[in-house]
Motif scaffolding. Structure first.
Motif, PDB file in Angstrom:
ATOM      1  N   UNK A 103      -8.231  27.515  18.586  1.00 59.86           N
ATOM      2  CA  UNK A 103      -7.641  26.286  17.305  1.00 59.86           C
ATOM      3  C   UNK A 103      -6.703  26.575  16.120  1.00 59.86           C
ATOM      4  N   UNK A 104      -8.399  27.106  15.343  1.00 59.17           N
ATOM      5  CA  UNK A 104      -7.631  27.710  13.879  1.00 59.17           C
ATOM      6  C   UNK A 104      -7.070  29.052  13.547  1.00 59.17           C
ATOM      7  N   UNK A 105      -6.701  29.732  14.549  1.00 58.58           N
ATOM      8  CA  UNK A 105      -5.287  31.233  14.504  1.00 58.58           C
ATOM      9  C   UNK A 105      -4.395  30.104  14.825  1.00 58.58           C
ATOM     10  N   UNK A 106      -4.433  29.755  16.070  1.00 66.19           N
ATOM     11  CA  UNK A 106      -3.398  28.659  16.585  1.00 66.19           C
ATOM     12  C   UNK A 106      -2.673  27.960  15.567  1.00 66.19           C
ATOM     13  N   UNK A 107      -3.539  27.256  14.578  1.00 67.62           N
ATOM     14  CA  UNK A 107      -2.330  26.665  13.761  1.00 67.62           C
ATOM     15  C   UNK A 107      -2.025  27.555  12.648  1.00 67.62           C
ATOM     16  N   UNK A 108      -2.665  28.625  12.320  1.00 63.44           N
ATOM     17  CA  UNK A 108      -2.243  29.160  11.136  1.00 63.44           C
ATOM     18  C   UNK A 108      -0.689  29.881  11.620  1.00 63.44           C
ATOM     19  N   UNK A 109      -0.950  30.401  12.756  1.00 62.16           N
ATOM     20  CA  UNK A 109       0.584  30.871  12.489  1.00 62.16           C
ATOM     21  C   UNK A 109       1.584  29.278  12.406  1.00 62.16           C
ATOM     22  N   UNK A 110       1.018  28.519  13.035  1.00 62.78           N
ATOM     23  CA  UNK A 110       1.789  26.729  13.420  1.00 62.78           C
ATOM     24  C   UNK A 110       2.434  26.513  12.004  1.00 62.78           C
TER      25      UNK A 110
END
Length: 301
Positions: A44-51
């Motif tokens: 979720x963290x990696x995904x949120x960085x892109x988000x």
């Protein structure tokens, strides 16, 4: 001419909605795959960085610009929203692994019912007997989904149930901030605050991705941003009452992927309960629109 443009806009709205749903479904499948191998918080963290990068770029390109978009009148509520959503996403990814994709989505489909329930004490809204009846039927469907064939309750089902309640709370807080902040401002804080919040925890779960999984992670980041973008575009031209019924297609896609890709089993209770939940959710959203238009002195249709 205006009617033609309006019809074209609505057609685009439905297209954007369908695109968002398909991409959300792909995103769920990738999340289940990665969440079964790596810590969900890390995923979720990696995904949120892109988000967050996407939200900043979108705000910078908006008519108001980055500075005005980042200005909020409800900073504390925006912070609460920013913490609630990444927490819910971690719970959902974990649920996909522990409970299953199809079963989790069946329970998450009850979110509109929980929103209606929470809107009474938190927003001061009144719910008439029709919506109470729909909520009761929908909650009966949830109980049916939660009841396994062998009669023994699986405590892991509390995970998607908690995620649905948490997302309902997120929706309620979003409604509160929407009274003073624009949709773009809320979207900006969803990405930026969410990324900051999960980055306080995520590094403790850092692991090394296998080379092939970097491709899946990149695809997850792309789907995570593009799905929200298309949903925003859909809501620009369509009411929630038009969008919400289509979003339940995500449950259909999740069931198909769960059975064909992850060897999940659809039980009679799950399918029957899902029908009740979806029907109750669609009616609840439609009835909210009817009541809102009546209060505004507008025709129901």
């Amino acid at each position: 001419m205006t009617s033609t443009v309006s019809q074209a806009s609505k057609a685009n709205g439905y297209l954007f909605t369908l695109l968002a749903i398909v991409i959300f479904s792909i995103q769920d499948g990738i999340s289940k795959h990665l969440g079964a191998i790596y810590p969900p918080v890390f995923v979720a963290m990696i995904r949120y960085w892109a988000f967050a990068l996407f939200a900043i770029a979108l705000a910078a390109r908006s008519k108001e610009g980055l500075k005005i978009t980042a200005t909020t009148r409800r900073p504390w509520l925006q912070l609460v929203r920013g913490v609630l959503l990444p927490t819910q996403i971690v719970m959902v990814i974990t649920s996909f692994t522990w409970v299953g994709l199809a079963h989790s989505q069946a329970i998450l489909a009850a979110t509109p019912l929980f929103v209606a329930l929470l809107s009474m004490p938190l927003l001061g809204e009144r719910v008439g007997w029709r919506r109470w009846l729909a909520i009761s039927v929908g909650l009966g469907g949830v109980l049916l989904i939660l009841k396994p064939a062998d009669g023994l309750f699986d405590r892991t089902f509390l995970l998607p149930l908690g995620a649905a309640l948490l997302f309902a709370l997120y929706v309620i807080v979003t409604r509160l901030v929407s009274r003073q902040d624009s949709a773009m401002t809320s979207f900006f804080y969803t990405g930026v605050v969410g990324a900051a919040a999960i980055s306080m925890v995520g590094p403790f779960f850092w692991v090394t991705l296998a080379p092939v999984d970097w491709g899946w992670m990149l695809l997850l980041c792309i789907t995570g941003s593009s799905s929200h973008y298309f949903l925003i575009r859909a809501y620009e031209v369509l009411d929630a009452v038009a969008v919400q019924p289509l979003t339940y297609l995500q449950l259909v896609f999740a069931s198909i992927m769960g059975v064909t890709l992850f060897n999940e089993t659809l039980t009679v209770n799950m399918m029957g309960g899902s029908v009740l939940v979806v029907a109750a959710g669609i009616f609840t959203v439609w009835r909210e629109r009817v009541v809102a238009r009546r209060r505004a002195g507008l025709p129901s249709a």
